[in-house]
Design a protein around this motif. Structure first.
Motif, PDB file in Angstrom:
ATOM      1  N   ASP A 287      68.639 -83.412 -21.546  1.00  0.00           N
ATOM      2  CA  ASP A 287      68.604 -82.195 -20.719  1.00  0.00           C
ATOM      3  C   ASP A 287      70.003 -81.619 -20.577  1.00  0.00           C
ATOM      4  N   ALA A 288      70.980 -82.523 -20.354  1.00  0.00           N
ATOM      5  CA  ALA A 288      72.354 -82.056 -20.177  1.00  0.00           C
ATOM      6  C   ALA A 288      72.850 -81.346 -21.437  1.00  0.00           C
ATOM      7  N   LEU A 289      72.518 -81.905 -22.603  1.00  0.00           N
ATOM      8  CA  LEU A 289      72.899 -81.257 -23.868  1.00  0.00           C
ATOM      9  C   LEU A 289      72.322 -79.861 -23.941  1.00  0.00           C
ATOM     10  N   ARG A 290      71.008 -79.759 -23.637  1.00  0.00           N
ATOM     11  CA  ARG A 290      70.355 -78.445 -23.694  1.00  0.00           C
ATOM     12  C   ARG A 290      71.050 -77.465 -22.771  1.00  0.00           C
ATOM     13  N   CYS A 291      71.436 -77.954 -21.564  1.00  0.00           N
ATOM     14  CA  CYS A 291      72.071 -77.068 -20.591  1.00  0.00           C
ATOM     15  C   CYS A 291      73.470 -76.670 -21.004  1.00  0.00           C
ATOM     16  N   MET A 292      74.049 -77.408 -21.971  1.00  0.00           N
ATOM     17  CA  MET A 292      75.344 -76.971 -22.493  1.00  0.00           C
ATOM     18  C   MET A 292      75.136 -76.114 -23.724  1.00  0.00           C
ATOM     19  N   ALA A 293      73.904 -75.650 -23.924  1.00  0.00           N
ATOM     20  CA  ALA A 293      73.575 -74.828 -25.095  1.00  0.00           C
ATOM     21  C   ALA A 293      73.857 -75.582 -26.395  1.00  0.00           C
ATOM     22  N   LEU A 294      73.693 -76.917 -26.360  1.00  0.00           N
ATOM     23  CA  LEU A 294      73.822 -77.698 -27.595  1.00  0.00           C
ATOM     24  C   LEU A 294      72.433 -78.220 -27.934  1.00  0.00           C
TER      25      LEU A 294
ATOM     26  N   GLU B 250      70.341 -87.181 -20.419  1.00  0.00           N
ATOM     27  CA  GLU B 250      71.438 -86.743 -21.288  1.00  0.00           C
ATOM     28  C   GLU B 250      70.983 -85.627 -22.238  1.00  0.00           C
TER      29      GLU B 250
END
Ligand SMILES: Nc1ncnc2c1ncn2[C@@H]1O[C@H](COP(=O)(O)OP(=O)(O)O)[C@@H](O)[C@H]1O
Ligand SMILES: [Mg+2]
Lengths: 265, 283
Positions: free
Chosen positions: A134-141, A132
């Motif tokens: 990683d997913a945040l980082r990939c959403m530029a968050l 999760e």
């Protein structure tokens, strides 16, 4: 012998690395809390409100109950000692001052490191394992902005409040003992308990609580976000969070108390 | 098999170029010169056995791991030169579907899909809710907005993950093992979705998988990775007709062949005998 030195060296390096990691994380948190908003990147307000409830409001019952009990115990122990001098009536100020300067903030912080610190580490660690973060980082968050700032901020506000609650509950515990065993009236207890207290006693305790909150949330967030090795790693991070933050709290408390005693008496 | 990928910024129509990617973990080299091009509107499939470096390649391209060597260009921008801020700008142009779906467990399905829209667009909350419905409709999950990720199946989680990945209408979507752990029907549905995105919306895809059926069904180009190297790179037909015995063994899924999985009987007996000797010596 060589092995022992090696072991001590390794522990020393681990401690340094952890302190460095926690400090870096807290500096980053300050950046996202105070600098980034001026660049149009705001921390998550909804999440912040949720954390105030999770970390603060839901801790009220246990903090109140345990502080009340500790106040009761402290009153009995103090009265036991004072009885030998025939000065049981001095119990209220002794307990009240020890509570606001020391025990209220300390008990609240130790309960919170078990209740909130462990929960933060487990939550973040699980998010790392489930990709999760990683997913945040990939959403530029940025995870710090999105997850850590609300947690650290909410605890910074809530722990001093909980410490005040602990002060009140503990003094009330002492009163419960005073009223029932020593036949003190409420008016007399109140007058006597606060007669020797100065404002500094109170705010030095609350200042400590604020610092302890940073130790707890900093260690918990660092441990959670650096989890490796699946579910087992999450368990390890949770345990280490509680142990390390209680250790840090007591150590820093000692330093604070010494500073207040020797340097700013 | 194919013209080698040049070490220079790619032309406009190449949305992603990897040239000689090298990655080491604790001194162990897990990627050793991985190169490929992805044209706009194409589906590139990266395949290979587990541990060959597929996920690592993906994580480098989406900026979750740093390169130790080689160069890669995403939307014409060299990724190792991009600052965090520049990379975040790139991240708004691509979506990622993680292996487990990576939904935020504390949020509902609808909130998960809405999050990128709320964070990265100035759209009104009502418009966002309409868009969330549209994206969920695309993956066949209308009416599931209010459920938590813990209340839906693994296949549904992946579809929600896909809806979230395409929430901001990206030009490129990365998939890590989209069909791993799913039953054949659900994984066929996911394959269809990937092709739909390509055909109806012109979305480019980079798909990591080790399912041969789906790989050949969706791919325009394929990369076969073996121990951190590209063993074959080309169209599905070129891969099918590859004369590399390792590639052939893999696409046919045969247990025996050049891929060293089982030790031979003699080697096995020898090591066992050596182990027994050691133990007997100790007693
Ligand atoms: N963070 C990491 N630290 C150390 N080794 C890693 C890490 N990530 C992956 N590896 C190793 O790199 C190799 C390739 O992994 P990966 O890219 O996940 O393979 P796969 O093709 O199965 O996706 C594996 O041997 C794995 O153990
Ligand atoms: Mg993988």
């Amino acid at each position: 012998m060589v092995k022992t030195i090696e072991l001590i060296g390794r522990i020393f390096l681990d401690v340094i690395r952890e302190i460095g990691g926690v400090a870096t994380l807290l500096v980053e948190t300050c950046y996202f809390a105070f600098v980034a908003p001026f660049r149009g990147e705001f921390p998550d307000r909804k999440n912040f409100g949720k954390q105030l409830v999770e970390e603060g409001i839901k801790s009220i019952p246990i903090v109140a109950l345990l502080s009340f009990t500790v106040g009761l115990i402290l009153a009995m122990q103090t009265a036991y000692n004072l009885r030998k001098l025939g000065a049981e009536s001095y119990m209220p100020p002794l307990v009240a001052i020890a509570t606001v300067r020391e025990l209220g903030p300390l008990i609240a912080s130790i309960i919170i490191s078990g209740r909130v610190g462990a929960a933060i580490a487990a939550e973040l660690g699980t998010m790392v394992v489930a990709e999760e973060i990683d997913a945040l980082r990939c959403m530029a968050l940025h995870p710090t902005r999105f997850l850590i700032v609300p947690k650290v901020g909410a605890l910074l506000i809530m722990l001093p409040c909980l410490a005040m609650l602990a002060d009140a509950a503990s003094i009330f515990g002492a009163y419960a003992f005073g009223a029932s065993a020593l036949q003190m009236s409420a008016a007399k207890f109140r007058q006597f308990a606060f007669e020797y207290m100065v404002a500094r006693d109170l705010w030095s305790g609350l200042l400590k609580a604020a610092v302890f909150s940073l130790l707890i949330s900093g260690i918990a967030c660092y441990k959670g976000i650096t989890v490796t090795g699946g579910a087992e790693g999450v368990g390890r991070a949770t345990t280490q969070t509680v142990v390390h933050s209680i250790f840090a709290i007591i150590l820093v408390d000692g330093i604070f108390t010494a500073i207040f005693y020797f340097i700013f008496p | 098999m194919n013209a080698p990928v040049p070490n220079e910024p790619p032309p406009e129509d190449i949305i992603l170029r990897a040239h000689g990617l090298v990655k080491e973990f604790d001194g162990r080299r897990v990627l050793d010169g991985v190169s490929f091009d992805v044209k706009r509107g194409e589906v590139l499939v990266i395949m290979g056995g587990s541990g060959c470096g597929k996920s690592t390649t993906l994580r480098i391209l989406i900026g979750l791991e740093k390169l130790n060597g080689g160069r890669a260009w995403l939307f014409g921008k060299e990724i190792s030169q991009a600052s965090e801020k520049e990379f975040n700008a790139l991240r708004r142009r691509f979506g990622v579907l993680f292996q487990s779906g990576a939904l935020f467990n504390s949020m509902t399905v609808g909130e998960n899909v809405a999050l990128p829209l709320q964070q990265h667009s100035d759209l009104d909350e009502n418009i966002i809710q309409i868009m969330v419905r549209m994206k969920l409709e695309m993956v066949g999950l209308t009416g599931f907005e209010h459920l938590k990720p813990s209340e839906i199946s693994g296949g549904m989680k992946k579809r929600v993950g896909l809806a979230r990945a395409i929430a901001l209408d990206p030009e490129l979507v990365f998939y890590d093992e989209p069909s791993a752990g799913l039953d054949p029907v659900v994984s066929a549905v996911i394959d269809e979705l990937i092709l739909d995105l390509k055909n109806k919306m012109g979305i480019t895809s980079v798909v990591v998988t080790h399912h041969m059926d789906s790989a050949f069904k969706i791919a325009d180009k394929m990369v076969y990775l073996y121990q951190g190297r590209v063993l074959a790179y080309g169209t599905p037909d070129e891969i099918r007709n590859s004369d590399d015995p390792i590639v052939q063994q893999f696409i046919r899924g045969e247990p025996d062949g050049p891929i060293p999985l089982k030790t031979s009987r003699d080697v096995y007996l020898q090591t066992l005998a050596g182990f027994a000797d050691e133990r007997i010596d100790k007693t």
